[in-house]
Structures are given as structure tokens and as C-alpha cells.
Enzyme design. Structure first.
Site, mmCIF file in Angstrom:
data_model
loop_
_atom_site.group_PDB
_atom_site.id
_atom_site.type_symbol
_atom_site.label_atom_id
_atom_site.label_comp_id
_atom_site.label_asym_id
_atom_site.label_seq_id
_atom_site.Cartn_x
_atom_site.Cartn_y
_atom_site.Cartn_z
ATOM 1 C CB CYS A 190 89.876 64.860 54.867
ATOM 2 S SG CYS A 190 89.653 63.145 54.343
ATOM 3 C CG ASP A 221 106.737 41.773 29.930
ATOM 4 O OD1 ASP A 221 107.191 42.741 30.577
ATOM 5 O OD2 ASP A 221 105.664 41.214 30.198
ATOM 6 C CE LYS A 244 102.505 47.733 26.963
ATOM 7 N NZ LYS A 244 102.426 48.539 28.174
ATOM 8 C CB CYS A 293 84.749 62.577 52.769
ATOM 9 S SG CYS A 293 86.313 61.754 53.103
ATOM 10 C CE LYS A 320 107.174 48.633 26.252
ATOM 11 N NZ LYS A 320 107.235 47.919 27.506
ATOM 12 C CB CYS A 369 86.808 63.686 57.112
ATOM 13 S SG CYS A 369 86.404 64.593 55.611
ATOM 14 C CE1 TYR A 390 115.690 48.888 24.749
ATOM 15 C CE2 TYR A 390 115.221 46.539 24.881
ATOM 16 C CZ TYR A 390 115.285 47.786 25.479
ATOM 17 O OH TYR A 390 114.946 47.925 26.787
ATOM 18 C CD GLU A 395 113.160 47.705 18.393
ATOM 19 O OE1 GLU A 395 113.462 48.447 17.443
ATOM 20 O OE2 GLU A 395 113.836 47.582 19.415
ATOM 21 C CB CYS A 421 87.029 64.565 50.527
ATOM 22 S SG CYS A 421 87.193 65.207 52.180
HETATM 23 S S1 IVH Z 1 113.420 51.532 23.399
HETATM 24 C C1 IVH Z 1 114.502 55.791 24.661
HETATM 25 N N1 IVH Z 1 112.870 49.135 22.533
HETATM 26 O O1 IVH Z 1 110.213 49.095 27.442
HETATM 27 C C2 IVH Z 1 113.747 54.543 24.414
HETATM 28 N N2 IVH Z 1 112.435 49.612 24.815
HETATM 29 O O2 IVH Z 1 108.241 51.026 28.274
HETATM 30 C C3 IVH Z 1 114.326 53.376 25.085
HETATM 31 N N3 IVH Z 1 111.564 47.714 26.087
HETATM 32 O O3 IVH Z 1 112.326 50.848 29.598
HETATM 33 C C4 IVH Z 1 113.497 52.177 25.022
HETATM 34 N N4 IVH Z 1 111.595 46.265 24.439
HETATM 35 O O4 IVH Z 1 112.812 48.380 29.204
HETATM 36 C C5 IVH Z 1 112.850 49.957 23.573
HETATM 37 N N5 IVH Z 1 112.494 47.035 21.642
HETATM 38 C C6 IVH Z 1 112.476 47.853 22.674
HETATM 39 C C7 IVH Z 1 112.032 47.442 23.951
HETATM 40 C C8 IVH Z 1 112.012 48.353 24.992
HETATM 41 C C9 IVH Z 1 111.330 46.451 25.729
HETATM 42 C C10 IVH Z 1 111.327 48.248 27.436
HETATM 43 C C11 IVH Z 1 112.451 49.038 28.029
HETATM 44 C C12 IVH Z 1 111.853 50.365 28.376
HETATM 45 C C13 IVH Z 1 110.409 50.061 28.433
HETATM 46 C C14 IVH Z 1 109.582 51.285 28.138
#
Ligand code: IVH
Length: 702
Positions: A447, A128, A318, A423, A126, A426, A230, A124, A441
Site C-alpha cells: 500500500c 495558555d 481542562k 483501501c 493553567k 491501494c 509555578y 492553580e 488496509c
Molecule cells: S506544571 C512537571 N503548572 O502546561 C509539571 N504547568 O500541559 C510541570 N502550564 O508544559 C508543569 N500552567 O507549559 C504547570 N500552573 C501550571 C501551568 C502549566 C501552564 C503548561 C506548561 C506545561 C503544560 C503541560
């Protein structure tokens, strides 16, 4: 507000001073909160200061200032955000960047589970935005909390109620249900909001965060926020048997769930879904920064469990970072807490994916020279020189990096970069140990850069966490002529030394007042009693992070025992064997710890500090509910129901210690088919031997 004179006892002069100090402090707090979205006071402290200000003004109305905090508009209402301790921690996700990482992820899970059949995952987008946890009791929304540090978030219930996508009531939900998901803003709404011009946000995520974290819910209500569900936290009854089932249950209950969620049968289909989502990315109308993969079977999720900050059963794949070209105008060398010299690129500012970037990491000297970790060429062996046109890339919140250099634009005068061997702070030799990519260092505590970074670490959140003494203040005291703080012990003598400073006392300084000084000293006093694990972490010894500090503290329990053990732990001693027998403490960590305790300057600093403290012993984690807590267990032979890795992780999670060989200290041997010499050893030592089924019955998961 303890330790303050009651307002009725204030002289007029004291009242005038205090009002001046409060005006400064509250104005700064307002700036930090509203303008920088980085509050520097807790809401409770802010409210207490405002209250105090109002009381003084009520008693001395003629002293009320032209810039009185009481007249400030848009200030915090009396009840700012409370703190919420999450019933189930809110975790983050491990990242994957390439299809090979996805294959690794699948392999790792299969090995962990000892699973060779089909393994299904959901994929699914992610989102932002920022995560939010919604708590429903008997179907009624009773609380909404931000993630915060994962353990404690902010109570934003009233604000969450203004978001249309968030149901206020649910029909047919479990009695207790915590729904988790992402608050975000669409591209269109973001553009409209910025055009309104009340305040310009850099990107939709900042806009969403800034809008949710408003003390006035009316402002949140005026901002177009959305929510995708989610995940979940605490539950009184399972939602379904699978991730996909649980998500569709959430949809039935009235939550928005992402329409691009798909079920996949392995790495190939996951990557295909990733590509399909990436192809739609620009047309979605909201920001996403990758695709999240989760094991579909919730029983398997439970078996896989968690590492310290991330679940084993999920990963975020990502999207590739965003790129831009600009000029490298200089290279600065920063010296860190452990002496590492880190080169930082100073860039002609350039916009990368909507954010202006003027600094980027250059990693280490090999990276600048065009060499990889094993001496192999990177970037085709091209080095990076000041004056070069360089490619900058950034992915999400990660520090921007320099990924490439354009030789066609190299100025004729550009010279290869000579990485410092002394360094810059220092002048001590900066050396590279064999196999280490980093030059360090060797100045240790002499330092100033290391010393000040150590102090910053010392007062940081997981360490002493002293209210009113953050990185900024530490930096100031470090360079202070009247009241210097050079080592942690100096923090605890601050009040006494200040006392002796007569007119040059802190309270008479610009920016300080009687109140802020007495608060600071009280906060320091408060931390003289410190749990052993925090103390060990606070020492800032290389390789000794928060998790390791916890392991060490729980093993040795008290400071004198810990100190004697580390002092005595030279290789080949019983102390060394004991130290490295702690699960999670390897030779590198142990070596670093022992070396720190043997270094005279370090040792003097540690002893001086501990002399100021009352170190609280840490109890070994009591798992009274587990029949194997505190037992030493050895696994041998073939396990058929789970892999060794899983068996070990589960035993440890129940408080058992897992050892590799049988000795007189072993309590239980779990023997699968093919057990050999270990079973004989166990018989010799009179150790209880169980087969896998008996073990599973014992730990209650047969
Ligand atoms: S699952 C235990 N699903 O990404 C796992 N997170 O990098 C809980 N996020 O803190 C997260 N879309 O804020 C999950 N489809 C998705 C997501 C998602 C965005 C964010 C979430 C999390 C962060 C982790």
C-alpha cells in the site's frame, strides 16, 4: 560544512551555481523561520550557510546576486539560538476533563501510595502560554531555555532578560535554582500589538511564542511579555516542604505567582476551585485553558515520581472545549502507517475559539454511524452525513472533533455514509479485527500510503532522524522515477544509485545543488551506525513505540540476538515466554512484533535494511549506584509502608526486575505479613528473604 571545496579552489562556474543554490536555500530558511515560525535549519547550519555565501561573494564580487542573502534585512545574527539540554526534563501534564476524572486521579494516587489519610493538593490556573526554564547560579540569571522537546530547548537567555516579570538577580536563593513557569501575553497587550500591525498573530499564545523566539532581543523587548512561576527544575537545596510553600518562596524571591493558587483537601474542593476559576476566566485578562492540580506534600511528589512524559502527582483539568456549527462538505479517508483508515471531515471553514477550522477528525466508522465503542448509541444514535450541519469542538492544541449533528438541517438528499471496505489508496481489503474500532488496509508494504507513512516514521526524530530528509523529501523520493525510495533500505543506496544516473543526477535538479546533495548523502552516511533501540523503533511496527523499543533493545542488547529471539518466538516457545517476561511487553505487543517478522514482505524489507547498517548494541541501563540493579525481586504478603504498585515502580526505577512468582532466577523475596507459598518456594530455591523494613533499608529509603 565538511566535504565542501575550499572557496579558493572554486571555479567561477561552480561559484555561480553555489551562490544560486544558497540564495534559494537561505530564502526558504528565512521564510520558514520568520513567516512560518517553523525553522527548517538549525541556527548553526543557517549561520554556516550565510558564512559560506559571504566568502564566495568576497572572492567573486562580480557574481554577487541581486537577491543576495547578504543583503537581506532582519536575517539571523551570527549567534542564533543555541541548544540547551535541560538538567531536569520539562514534562507535560496528563489531562482530566470531568469531575469523575478528578476522583479517579485522587483514587489512583491513594492506591499507589497506599495512603488513606487526608491528601492535600494545590489548584492553580493553567496558563495558555509557553513554558520557560530560568537558571540562576548564586542568585544570578545565567540561562533561559524554552521547553523544546522536553530534553533539549532553545537558549533564549538574552530575550528572557528583557521580560520585566523575570528577576535578573535573586537575594537569598539556593546556589543553584531553576525556576520554571509560563511566558504569556495579556489580552490588552495582544490587542495593542496586533493593532500595531507589524505582524498579525492568531492568539496571545502564538504572539508570546513568536515574540520570545526572536533572534533579535530588541524585538522581544518591544513586545509586552509576562511570566508566572509555578514549578522548578534543578535545585541545590529544597525550596520548602510543600508545593504551596515552594510557590510562596518563589514569590518572596521576586517572581510573579498566580494569585488564584489555592490549597484543597480532595476532589470536591478541587472541583469547587475549578468552578471558581472558570467563573473568573473571562475577567482575568489573559488566557487560561484549565486548572492544574498538584500534590502539595513534596515528599509524596517524590514518591509518586514520573511516567515517561508526565508526573504522576499532577493533572490538568481542562476547560470544556469551544464549539461552533458548520457544514460537513466531505469526508476524506487517510491511511496511516499501520494501515488504519481515518475519516477526516472537510468543513466549511469556521472560527472556533479564535482559530479557523476546516478539517476535523471523525475517529472511525462507528463514530460516523452513531455507535460507541461497545456498539452502544452515541449522539442519541444520530449518524453523520455529508451535507449535514455539524458541531465542531476544539480544546487547546487537540485536533478538532465533530461532536454533534443537527437533524433539523439535514438535506433531503443526504445519504448515510458508506465507509470504504477497500483501501482507497491501494484497493486491498480493509478489514476490522474483532474488538478493534479501526478498519485497516491489509496491503501492508504494497500500500503506497502505508509505505510512505512508514518511511516518514523511519526518518522522524526518535528514529533515524536524518538531517535534510524529512517527511516532504521522503514523499518526493517515494514518487521519484529516477531515484525512487520505497523502503528504508533504499535510503542507504541513494548515493550509489544517484552516481549511476549521469546527467539526471540529483545535483542537476531544480531545488538541489551540489552542496545540498552532498550534505544529504553525508547525513545518510552518518546514520548507518545506529543504536539498536532506534532501529527497532524506526521499523514502525504497530504497538512498538519508543519506550517499548528501548525495553526490547536493553533486554536483547544486539541485533542478531533480538532478531533470533523474535523469529523464534511462536506462542508456547521459550522465546515467547522470554519476550513476554520483559516488563512492559505484553501479548499484544509481542504478537504484533512476531507477526511483522514473519510477514515475508516485511521481513525482506527489514533484512535489506539491516544489511546496510552497522547496528550498535545497547547497554542494559547500568544503575551502578543501586544495590538492586539487575536483581530479580518478588513481592509477597502485605506491604505496610507502600502499595504494591509503588514498591514495584520504585524497584524498577532502581534497575531491578520485578517478577510475579519465585523461581531459580529470583534474587530477592520481599515478604510482608501473610506471605504464604512464595516464602516456601523462596526457601526451597535458596532465595534471600527480606521483610519490608530490610528492603527499604537496602534501597536507602527506610
Ligand atoms: S506544571 C512537571 N503548572 O502546561 C509539571 N504547568 O500541559 C510541570 N502550564 O508544559 C508543569 N500552567 O507549559 C504547570 N500552573 C501550571 C501551568 C502549566 C501552564 C503548561 C506548561 C506545561 C503544560 C503541560
Amino acid at each position: 560544512m565538511d566535504g565542501l571545496k575550499p572557496v579558493r579552489d572554486l571555479t567561477e562556474e561552480a561559484a555561480r551555481d553555489e551562490l544560486a543554490a544558497l540564495a534559494v536555500r537561505l530564502a526558504q530558511a528565512n521564510r520558514a523561520y520568520h513567516a512560518e515560525d517553523a525553522p527548517d535549519l538549525t541556527d548553526a547550519d543557517y549561520d554556516a550557510l550565510k558564512q559560506r555565501n559571504a566568502e564566495i561573494e568576497a572572492r567573486f564580487p562580480h557574481l554577487k546576486r541581486g537577491d543576495s542573502p547578504s543583503d537581506q534585512i532582519g536575517a539571523a545574527p551570527a549567534d542564533g539560538f543555541g541548544k540547551v539540554t535541560h538538567a531536569v526534563r520539562m514534562l507535560s501534564l496528563e489531562n482530566a476533563f470531568t469531575p469523575a476524572d478528578v476522583v479517579d486521579f485522587d483514587d489512583r494516587l491513594r492506591r499507589y501510595l497506599g495512603h488513606s489519610g487526608p491528601l492535600f493538593y494545590t489548584a492553580e490556573p493553567k496558563i495558555d502560554g509557553l513554558s520557560l526554564s530560568l537558571r540562576y547560579e548564586r542568585g544570578v540569571l545565567v540561562q533561559a531555555a524554552t521547553r523544546g522537546d522536553g530534553e533539549v530547548g532553545e537558549n533564549v537567555t538574552e530575550n528572557a532578560r528583557t521580560i520585566a516579570d523575570i528577576p535578573k538577580r535573586l537575594a537569598g536563593a539556593p546556589d543553584l535554582l531553576e525556576v520554571r513557569g509560563e511566558v504569556y501575553m495579556s489580552h490588552a497587550d495582544f490587542a495593542t500589538l496586533n493593532a500595531r500591525g507589524d505582524r498579525i498573530f492568531a492568539n496571545p499564545r502564538n504572539a508570546a511564542a513568536g515574540s520570545l523566539r526572536q533572534l533579535d532581543p530588541a524585538i522581544t523587548a518591544s513586545r509586552p511579555l509576562r511570566f508566572f512561576a509555578y514549578a522548578w527544575g534543578a535545585l541545590s537545596a529544597p525550596l520548602a516542604a510543600t508545593q504551596l510553600g515552594a510557590i510562596s518562596r518563589l514569590a518572596t524571591l521576586g517572581f510573579k505567582t498566580n494569585p488564584l493558587t489555592a490549597l484543597c483537601d480532595g476532589p470536591d474542593t478541587l472541583v469547587a476551585q475549578y468552578q471558581a476559576i472558570e467563573a473568573q476566566r473571562a475577567a482575568l485578562g489573559y488566557d487560561i485553558d484549565g486548572v492544574v492540580y498538584k500534590v502539595d506534600d513534596l515528599d509524596l511528589q517524590a514518591r509518586l515520581g514520573f511516567r515517561s512524559n508526565t508526573p504522576r502527582w499532577a493533572i490538568a483539568h481542562k476547560f470544556p472545549a469551544e464549539l461552533a456549527w458548520t457544514e460537513l462538505i466531505g469526508i476524506d479517508i487517510q491511511v496511516g502507517r499501520t494501515g488504519a483508515l481515518s475519516p477526516v471531515a472537510r468543513l466549511l471553514p469556521v472560527t472556533v475559539g479564535g482559530v479557523v477550522v476546516s478539517n476535523a477528525t471523525l475517529h472511525n466508522e462507528d463514530y460516523i454511524a452513531g455507535r460507541g465503542a461497545k456498539g452502544n448509541p452515541i449522539r442519541g444514535g444520530r449518524d453523520i452525513r455529508i451535507g449535514d450541519r455539524v458541531q465542531v469542538y476544539r480544546a487547546g492544541d487537540v485536533i478538532p472533533k465533530i461532536s454533534d449533528v443537527d437533524l433539523d438541517h439535514r438535506p433531503a438528499t443526504a445519504m448515510p455514509y458508506g465507509f470504504p471496505v477497500l483501501c482507497p489508496q491501494c484497493g486491498s481489503a480493509a478489514v476490522r479485527e474483532a474488538g478493534d474500532a479501526v478498519r485497516r488496509c491489509t496491503g501492508g508494504l504494497i500500500c503506497p500510503a502505508q509505505a510512505v507513512e512508514r518511511l516518514k516514521h523511519f526518518v522522524s526524530r526518535g528514529a533515524f532522524d536524518i538531517e535534510g530528509l524529512g517527511a516532504k523529501q521522503v514523499e518526493m523520493f517515494f514518487h521519484d522515477a529516477d531515484l525512487p525510495v520505497r523502503t528504508p533500505a533504499d535510503i542507504f543506496t541513494l548515493a550509489a544509485r544517484d552516481e549511476a544516473n549521469g546527467l539526471r543526477r540529483l545535483k542537476n535538479r531544480e531545488g538541489f545543488g551540489e552542496r545540498s546533495v552532498s550534505n544529504l548523502f553525508a547525513a545518510i552516511e552518518n546514520k548507518r551506525r545506529i543504536p539498536l533501540d532506534r532501529l527497532i523503533f524506526a521499523l514502525g511496527i504497530r504497538h512498538v513505540g519508543e519506550a517499548a523499543a528501548g525495553l526490547l533493545a536493553r533486554h536483547y542488547v544486539t541485533w542478531p540476538v533480538f532478531e533470533a529471539a523474535v523469529t523464534g518466538a511462536k506462542p508456547d516457545t521459550a522465546e515467547w515466554a522470554e519476550l513476554t517476561s520483559i516488563n512492559g511487553v505484553g501479548d499484544v505487543l509481542a504478537g504484533s512484533l512476531v507477526a511483522a517478522f514473519r510477514n515475508p514482505a516485511e521481513r525482506a524489507a527489514i533484512d535489506a535494511l539491516v544489511a546496510q547498517l552497522d547496528v550498535v548494541p545497547v547497554q542494559a541501563r547500568a544503575r551502578v549506584d543501586s544495590p538492586v540493579a539487575g536483581k530479580t525481586v518478588v513481592f509477597t504478603g502485605t506491604l505496610e509502608k507502600m502499595s504494591r504498585a509503588e514498591a514495584k515502580a520504585r524497584a524498577e526505577a532502581l534497575g531491578a526486575k520485578v517478577a510475579g512468582s519465585v523461581s531459580a532466577k529470583t534474587d530477592l523475596l520481599v515478604a510482608g505479613p501473610g506471605a504464604g507459598s512464595k516464602a516456601k518456594d523462596a526457601a526451597k530455591h535458596g532465595v534471600t528473604i527480606l521483610d519490608e523494613d530490610a528492603w527499604l533499608a537496602l534501597i536507602g529509603s527506610a
